[in-house]
Design a protein around this motif. Sequence first.
Motif, short mmCIF file in Angstrom:
data_model
loop_
_atom_site.label_atom_id
_atom_site.label_comp_id
_atom_site.label_asym_id
_atom_site.label_seq_id
_atom_site.Cartn_x
_atom_site.Cartn_y
_atom_site.Cartn_z
N GLU A 75 31.62 -34.52 -49.07
CA GLU A 75 31.65 -33.73 -47.84
C GLU A 75 30.51 -32.72 -47.78
N PHE A 76 29.42 -32.98 -48.49
CA PHE A 76 28.35 -32.00 -48.58
C PHE A 76 27.83 -31.56 -47.21
N LEU A 77 27.64 -32.49 -46.29
CA LEU A 77 27.06 -32.17 -44.99
C LEU A 77 28.06 -31.61 -44.00
N ASN A 79 31.43 -30.17 -44.87
CA ASN A 79 32.29 -29.09 -45.37
C ASN A 79 31.41 -27.92 -45.80
N PRO A 80 31.67 -26.71 -45.30
CA PRO A 80 30.81 -25.58 -45.68
C PRO A 80 30.86 -25.29 -47.18
N HIS A 81 31.98 -25.64 -47.84
CA HIS A 81 32.10 -25.44 -49.29
C HIS A 81 32.79 -26.65 -49.90
N PRO A 82 32.03 -27.75 -50.02
CA PRO A 82 32.64 -29.02 -50.43
C PRO A 82 33.10 -29.02 -51.88
N PRO A 83 34.22 -29.70 -52.17
CA PRO A 83 34.70 -29.81 -53.55
C PRO A 83 33.97 -30.94 -54.29
N LYS A 127 21.10 -23.94 -40.83
CA LYS A 127 22.54 -23.77 -40.60
C LYS A 127 23.23 -23.30 -41.87
N PHE A 128 22.89 -23.91 -43.01
CA PHE A 128 23.50 -23.51 -44.28
C PHE A 128 23.08 -22.09 -44.66
N ALA A 129 21.80 -21.78 -44.44
CA ALA A 129 21.28 -20.45 -44.81
C ALA A 129 21.94 -19.36 -43.98
N TYR A 130 22.19 -19.63 -42.69
CA TYR A 130 22.81 -18.62 -41.84
C TYR A 130 24.25 -18.36 -42.29
N LEU A 131 24.96 -19.40 -42.69
CA LEU A 131 26.32 -19.20 -43.21
C LEU A 131 26.29 -18.33 -44.46
N THR A 132 25.35 -18.60 -45.36
CA THR A 132 25.22 -17.77 -46.58
C THR A 132 24.95 -16.32 -46.21
N HIS A 133 24.07 -16.11 -45.22
CA HIS A 133 23.75 -14.75 -44.77
C HIS A 133 25.01 -14.01 -44.32
N LEU A 134 25.85 -14.67 -43.51
CA LEU A 134 27.07 -14.03 -43.03
C LEU A 134 28.03 -13.73 -44.19
N GLU A 135 28.17 -14.68 -45.10
CA GLU A 135 29.09 -14.48 -46.23
C GLU A 135 28.62 -13.34 -47.13
N GLN A 158 41.78 -15.99 -47.49
CA GLN A 158 43.07 -15.58 -46.93
C GLN A 158 43.23 -14.07 -46.95
N ASP A 159 42.79 -13.45 -48.04
CA ASP A 159 42.88 -11.99 -48.16
C ASP A 159 42.03 -11.28 -47.11
N ASN A 160 40.97 -11.96 -46.66
CA ASN A 160 40.06 -11.36 -45.68
C ASN A 160 40.23 -11.92 -44.28
N PHE A 161 41.32 -12.67 -44.06
CA PHE A 161 41.64 -13.21 -42.73
C PHE A 161 40.54 -14.12 -42.19
N ILE A 162 39.92 -14.89 -43.07
CA ILE A 162 38.77 -15.70 -42.67
C ILE A 162 39.03 -17.17 -42.95
N SER A 163 38.56 -18.02 -42.03
CA SER A 163 38.52 -19.45 -42.26
C SER A 163 37.25 -19.99 -41.62
N PHE A 164 37.14 -21.32 -41.50
CA PHE A 164 35.90 -21.91 -41.02
C PHE A 164 36.15 -22.89 -39.90
N PHE A 165 35.20 -22.96 -38.98
CA PHE A 165 35.14 -24.03 -37.99
C PHE A 165 33.73 -24.59 -38.08
N ASP A 166 33.60 -25.82 -38.62
CA ASP A 166 32.30 -26.36 -38.99
C ASP A 166 31.67 -25.39 -40.00
N HIS A 167 30.44 -24.93 -39.76
CA HIS A 167 29.79 -24.01 -40.69
C HIS A 167 29.76 -22.58 -40.14
N PHE A 168 30.75 -22.24 -39.31
CA PHE A 168 30.83 -20.90 -38.75
C PHE A 168 32.05 -20.19 -39.30
N LEU A 169 31.89 -18.91 -39.60
CA LEU A 169 33.02 -18.08 -40.00
C LEU A 169 33.86 -17.77 -38.77
N ILE A 170 35.18 -17.85 -38.90
CA ILE A 170 36.06 -17.48 -37.79
C ILE A 170 37.22 -16.66 -38.32
#
Length: 609
Positions: A75-77, A79-83, A127-135, A158-170
């Motif tokens: 899921e590399f492409l 999932n924002p944090h693939p297993p 896209k990946f770099a912008y997600l890292t910037h936000l995190e 969960q502690d920070n009330f955060i999840s993902f939609f594609d590669h965006f923080l929500i």
Amino acid sequence: MVNNFDQISLLLHQSTIGKHLPQNLYVHISTLDFLDKSIQEYELKARKTINNISTFTLIKFSLSEPKISYLFYPEFLTNPHPPLAKSIVVNLKDLTTKNIEYSQSNNPPILHRKETFLTPNHPNYQKFAYLTHLEEKLGLLDNPRYIGTQKQWKQLLQDNFISFFDHFLICNLNDNPAEFIKIKRHRAAMVRNRLSRPVRLVLEAGLFAEKNSFFDYGCGHGLDVEIIKEKGFISNGWDPYYQPYNPFKKADIVNLGYIINVIENVTERREALIKAWSLTKEILIVSAQVLIDDRTSGYMIYGDGIVTERNTFQKYYEQEELKNYIEQVLNEEAIPIGLGVFLVFRNVEKANNFRLSRFHSRVKSPRILSPAKKFADYEELLKPLMDFYSERGRLPQKGELLQEEKIKAEFRTYRQAFKVILQVTDQKEWDKIEDQRRQDILLYLALSRFSKRPTIRQLSSTLKADIKSLFGSYQGACFLADEMLITLGNLEIVRKICEEMTFGKLFEKSYLVHINNLDNLPTLLRLYEGCASRTVGRMETANLIRFHLNIPRISYLYVPNFDTEKEPILFSTMSIDLQDLRVKYRNYDNEPNPPTVKDKEKLILRDLQ
């Protein structure tokens, strides 16, 4: 060289491609052709020992022994944090392999900072770099122990009330993020009972001249239009929802207040900015929301912004991002007047005058020591000359003073008139005013290097006269300003200046002082603060300034009860990192044990108490 691991290890250490860790180098399969040829041959030797390998994602090169691991992240492409699903370790010393399965693990390793495995020309790099910037901005990646495996990472989110939609923080909402969203822009219009912040800042800065006209582009309910009209100015507005039939009118001052951050369509956003500029005769005010951390209020990502629970769109800019956007669209310089508020001037000379006015320190005319009879007879006539010298640090030129004809009728020249003033005042106090004005101009010129320093032709006749009188030449003044900027780069010099201060508090890594003392600080400290306030903006409620002495950073502190309590509580801080102009906020309002300000009397110059 393939069989010489020491040489291979050296090449791996020197690689500019991939993610370096102390013992390993990780690269994405797409980068293989960009690696050194010897590394490519080394990797190919390992791959030939494995049968049916075609879907691996990353390659891990050991830097300490001849081993290569092939890592499968299906899921590399997507999932924002693939297993990690599987790894194959190849020992090139004896050509043995070892398979490790993770697909059935309830806590597999996961990836972060995916862009570091790629080259910048990869289609997903930005896209990946912008997600890292936000995190990173939210502090999610600060502690490695919480981000390496899936369980710990999910708990942190969960502690920070955060999840993902594609590669965006929500932030979590009850609505389904995948559903189509109908943006209701008009709901973003605020119902207020006073002037909006951007218009208030411009009014307080004295930029509304007599008979100026005002137009509010996207006026919402129209309160700014009404208040400005009550103050005696021609005032009109238009809004696509609340005032759609009002005509567009050109005006001296046009306000585009918190509009470009509520338009979800990028093309329409740009068109709104260009249209507002086309209506502007003198000054365009552009404001937008700057990045805030508001994870508990509930919103989700949409395009390049967020959708609130009221189905309104908000694009949260960073201060420097907003400045760059305005300048890129209009091809004009945007001058910050506050956080998230910029001014764009039609006239370059007026823009320069405004910049200079923000460094004009407050000084008083020297007091009269012992009035001589001749001075007493002409005091009313000479007072405008004293005020002018206090304002400019020099004598007037022809045509600069309304009382010129009367003064010269009595004294022939300004210099002769000023000699009468010197009979009853202290020459040293006038010298001090002259030096203060000289330092004000140096500050202006030094900080103009952060944008585009004006040519001498772009300066007003008054400022040209100031520079000629106080410096001799524009070139000489610019040279001194640049020297001052170079000196500021040495924080040890800044520290020594702070150590010699008779007011303010010196700490191991910072110097703290009351904001009212800013004009009384040495010029280098004023320049240090100006690098923050004149390029990003100052926190408007701030009453204390912290000068950091170990890193280039300015912090503004808001202490609400500073004047009334012995040890007042710190409410909030805003820090500006001068290396990348990143802004960080911290609110202590809900903290159980917020910091307090001790020995507050030391922060204020006694003459100002």
